[in-house]
Scaffold this motif. Structure first.
Motif, PDB file in Angstrom:
ATOM      1  N   ILE A   3       0.881  -0.859   0.219  1.00  0.00           N
ATOM      2  CA  ILE A   3      -0.106   0.072  -0.038  1.00  0.00           C
ATOM      3  C   ILE A   3       1.151   1.205   0.320  1.00  0.00           C
ATOM      4  CG2 ILE A   3      -0.295  -0.068   2.435  1.00  0.00           C
ATOM      5  CD1 ILE A   3      -3.290   1.220   1.815  1.00  0.00           C
ATOM      6  N   VAL A   4       0.419   2.478  -0.928  1.00  0.00           N
ATOM      7  CA  VAL A   4       1.855   3.426  -0.785  1.00  0.00           C
ATOM      8  C   VAL A   4       0.678   4.231  -1.000  1.00  0.00           C
ATOM      9  CG1 VAL A   4       2.577   4.554  -2.434  1.00  0.00           C
ATOM     10  CG2 VAL A   4       2.429   2.493  -3.012  1.00  0.00           C
ATOM     11  N   VAL A   5       1.263   5.008   0.344  1.00  0.00           N
ATOM     12  CA  VAL A   5       0.004   6.663   0.807  1.00  0.00           C
ATOM     13  C   VAL A   5       1.245   7.797   0.508  1.00  0.00           C
ATOM     14  CG1 VAL A   5      -0.548   7.207   2.658  1.00  0.00           C
ATOM     15  CG2 VAL A   5      -0.966   4.616   3.160  1.00  0.00           C
ATOM     16  N   ALA A   6       0.638   8.847  -0.223  1.00  0.00           N
ATOM     17  CA  ALA A   6       1.308   9.679  -0.068  1.00  0.00           C
ATOM     18  C   ALA A   6       0.443  11.075   0.454  1.00  0.00           C
ATOM     19  CB  ALA A   6       1.236   9.846  -2.075  1.00  0.00           C
ATOM     20  N   ILE A   7       1.082  12.076   0.672  1.00  0.00           N
ATOM     21  CA  ILE A   7       1.020  12.905   1.380  1.00  0.00           C
ATOM     22  C   ILE A   7       0.951  14.153   0.174  1.00  0.00           C
ATOM     23  CG2 ILE A   7       0.401  14.447   3.288  1.00  0.00           C
ATOM     24  CD1 ILE A   7      -0.439  11.711   4.088  1.00  0.00           C
ATOM     25  N   GLY A  37       4.972  19.662   8.206  1.00  0.00           N
ATOM     26  CA  GLY A  37       6.161  19.107   8.753  1.00  0.00           C
ATOM     27  C   GLY A  37       7.675  20.132   8.814  1.00  0.00           C
ATOM     28  N   ARG A  38       8.412  20.079   7.376  1.00  0.00           N
ATOM     29  CA  ARG A  38       9.113  21.282   7.722  1.00  0.00           C
ATOM     30  C   ARG A  38       9.121  22.637   7.970  1.00  0.00           C
ATOM     31  NH1 ARG A  38      14.048  17.999   4.894  1.00  0.00           N
ATOM     32  NH2 ARG A  38      14.713  16.750   6.495  1.00  0.00           N
ATOM     33  N   GLY A  87       7.126  21.494   1.035  1.00  0.00           N
ATOM     34  CA  GLY A  87       6.194  21.247   1.646  1.00  0.00           C
ATOM     35  C   GLY A  87       4.985  20.683   0.504  1.00  0.00           C
ATOM     36  N   ASP A  88       6.276  19.981  -0.365  1.00  0.00           N
ATOM     37  CA  ASP A  88       5.652  18.878  -1.973  1.00  0.00           C
ATOM     38  C   ASP A  88       4.903  18.103  -0.855  1.00  0.00           C
ATOM     39  OD1 ASP A  88       5.761  20.277  -3.455  1.00  0.00           O
ATOM     40  OD2 ASP A  88       8.336  19.534  -4.152  1.00  0.00           O
ATOM     41  N   GLY A  89       5.421  17.233  -0.102  1.00  0.00           N
ATOM     42  CA  GLY A  89       5.107  16.533   0.676  1.00  0.00           C
ATOM     43  C   GLY A  89       5.478  14.805   1.056  1.00  0.00           C
ATOM     44  N   LYS A  90       5.351  13.673   1.375  1.00  0.00           N
ATOM     45  CA  LYS A  90       5.939  12.090   1.362  1.00  0.00           C
ATOM     46  C   LYS A  90       5.609  11.182   0.912  1.00  0.00           C
ATOM     47  CE  LYS A  90       9.310  14.120   5.230  1.00  0.00           C
ATOM     48  NZ  LYS A  90       8.245  15.184   5.028  1.00  0.00           N
ATOM     49  N   ILE A  91       5.757  10.236   0.348  1.00  0.00           N
ATOM     50  CA  ILE A  91       5.504   8.697  -0.174  1.00  0.00           C
ATOM     51  C   ILE A  91       5.695   7.627   1.128  1.00  0.00           C
ATOM     52  CG2 ILE A  91       5.094   6.929  -1.533  1.00  0.00           C
ATOM     53  CD1 ILE A  91       5.965   9.387  -3.741  1.00  0.00           C
ATOM     54  N   PHE A  92       4.885   6.969   1.795  1.00  0.00           N
ATOM     55  CA  PHE A  92       5.057   5.908   2.600  1.00  0.00           C
ATOM     56  C   PHE A  92       4.566   4.803   1.625  1.00  0.00           C
ATOM     57  CE2 PHE A  92       3.735   9.902   4.765  1.00  0.00           C
ATOM     58  CZ  PHE A  92       5.092   9.939   5.334  1.00  0.00           C
ATOM     59  N   VAL A  93       5.808   3.397   1.397  1.00  0.00           N
ATOM     60  CA  VAL A  93       4.843   1.948   1.399  1.00  0.00           C
ATOM     61  C   VAL A  93       5.124   1.035   2.578  1.00  0.00           C
ATOM     62  CG1 VAL A  93       6.286  -0.060  -0.188  1.00  0.00           C
ATOM     63  CG2 VAL A  93       6.094   3.058  -0.909  1.00  0.00           C
ATOM     64  N   SER A  94       4.565   0.395   2.601  1.00  0.00           N
ATOM     65  CA  SER A  94       4.166  -0.218   3.743  1.00  0.00           C
ATOM     66  C   SER A  94       3.169  -1.856   2.898  1.00  0.00           C
ATOM     67  CB  SER A  94       2.977   0.124   5.063  1.00  0.00           C
ATOM     68  OG  SER A  94       2.076   0.419   4.199  1.00  0.00           O
ATOM     69  N   GLY A  95       3.424  -2.603   3.673  1.00  0.00           N
ATOM     70  CA  GLY A  95       3.404  -3.948   3.517  1.00  0.00           C
ATOM     71  C   GLY A  95       1.299  -3.937   3.396  1.00  0.00           C
ATOM     72  N   LEU A  96       1.182  -5.391   2.255  1.00  0.00           N
ATOM     73  CA  LEU A  96      -0.543  -5.420   2.821  1.00  0.00           C
ATOM     74  C   LEU A  96      -0.798  -6.814   2.403  1.00  0.00           C
ATOM     75  CD1 LEU A  96      -3.363  -3.459   2.609  1.00  0.00           C
ATOM     76  CD2 LEU A  96      -3.061  -3.833  -0.114  1.00  0.00           C
ATOM     77  N   ASP A  97      -1.484  -7.426   4.084  1.00  0.00           N
ATOM     78  CA  ASP A  97      -1.280  -8.385   4.573  1.00  0.00           C
ATOM     79  C   ASP A  97      -2.417  -9.725   3.747  1.00  0.00           C
ATOM     80  OD1 ASP A  97       0.792  -8.566   5.618  1.00  0.00           O
ATOM     81  OD2 ASP A  97      -0.601  -8.365   7.454  1.00  0.00           O
ATOM     82  N   GLN A  98      -3.218  -8.315   3.677  1.00  0.00           N
ATOM     83  CA  GLN A  98      -5.075  -9.243   2.501  1.00  0.00           C
ATOM     84  C   GLN A  98      -5.501  -8.237   1.631  1.00  0.00           C
ATOM     85  OE1 GLN A  98      -7.384 -11.273   4.921  1.00  0.00           O
ATOM     86  NE2 GLN A  98      -8.206 -12.735   3.292  1.00  0.00           N
TER      87      GLN A  98
END
Length: 112
Positions: A3-7, A37-38, A87-98
Motif C-alpha cells: 500500500i502506497v500512501v502519499a501526502i 512538516g518542516r 511542503g511537496d509532501g511524502k510517500i510511504f510504502v508498507s506491506g498489505l497482508d490481505q
C-alpha cells in the motif's frame, strides 16, 4: 501486495491521478487531511490581522498495488506531485497482508 500512501498538495491531485492511470494503477482513496512538516505552517493576514496557520491542508492518497509496481508507482507520484517548493509532501510504502473485494469475494491480487 503493498500500500502506497502519499501526502500531497491539493492542487496536484489531477496530475497524480493521471500519472497513476497511465501506469495502469486503478483505484485510489483520497482523504482531505491537515498537517505540517518542516515548513511548520505559515502566517496569513486576514482583515488586517496577522495570524498563524499551524496545519496546512493536504491530500492523503492511498493506493493498493502489486509488489512489482512499487518503484514505478512511487516514481510516478513523486514526479507528478513535485513543485520544487517546501511542503511537496511524502510517500510511504508498507506491506498489505490481505485484500478482499466485497462484491465478488476475490482475494489478494485478484481483488486489486
Amino acid at each position: 501486495m503493498k500500500i502506497v500512501v502519499a501526502i500531497i498538495k491539493p492542487f496536484k491531485l489531477d496530475e497524480v491521478r493521471d500519472a497513476l492511470t497511465t501506469l495502469g494503477v486503478h483505484g485510489m482513496t483520497v482523504t482531505e487531511v491537515k498537517g505540517y512538516g518542516r515548513q511548520k505552517g505559515h502566517t496569513e493576514i486576514y482583515r488586517g490581522a496577522e495570524y498563524a496557520v499551524s496545519f496546512l491542508p493536504k491530500l492523503k492518497v492511498e493506493v493498493a498495488i502489486a509488489p512489482d509496481l512499487v518503484a514505478a508507482t512511487v516514481d510516478a507520484i513523486a514526479a507528478a506531485a513535485r513543485t520544487g517548493q517546501i511542503g511537496d509532501g511524502k510517500i510511504f510504502v508498507s506491506g498489505l497482508d490481505q485484500a478482499v473485494r466485497i462484491r465478488t469475494g476475490e482475494r489478494d491480487l485478484d481483488a486489486l
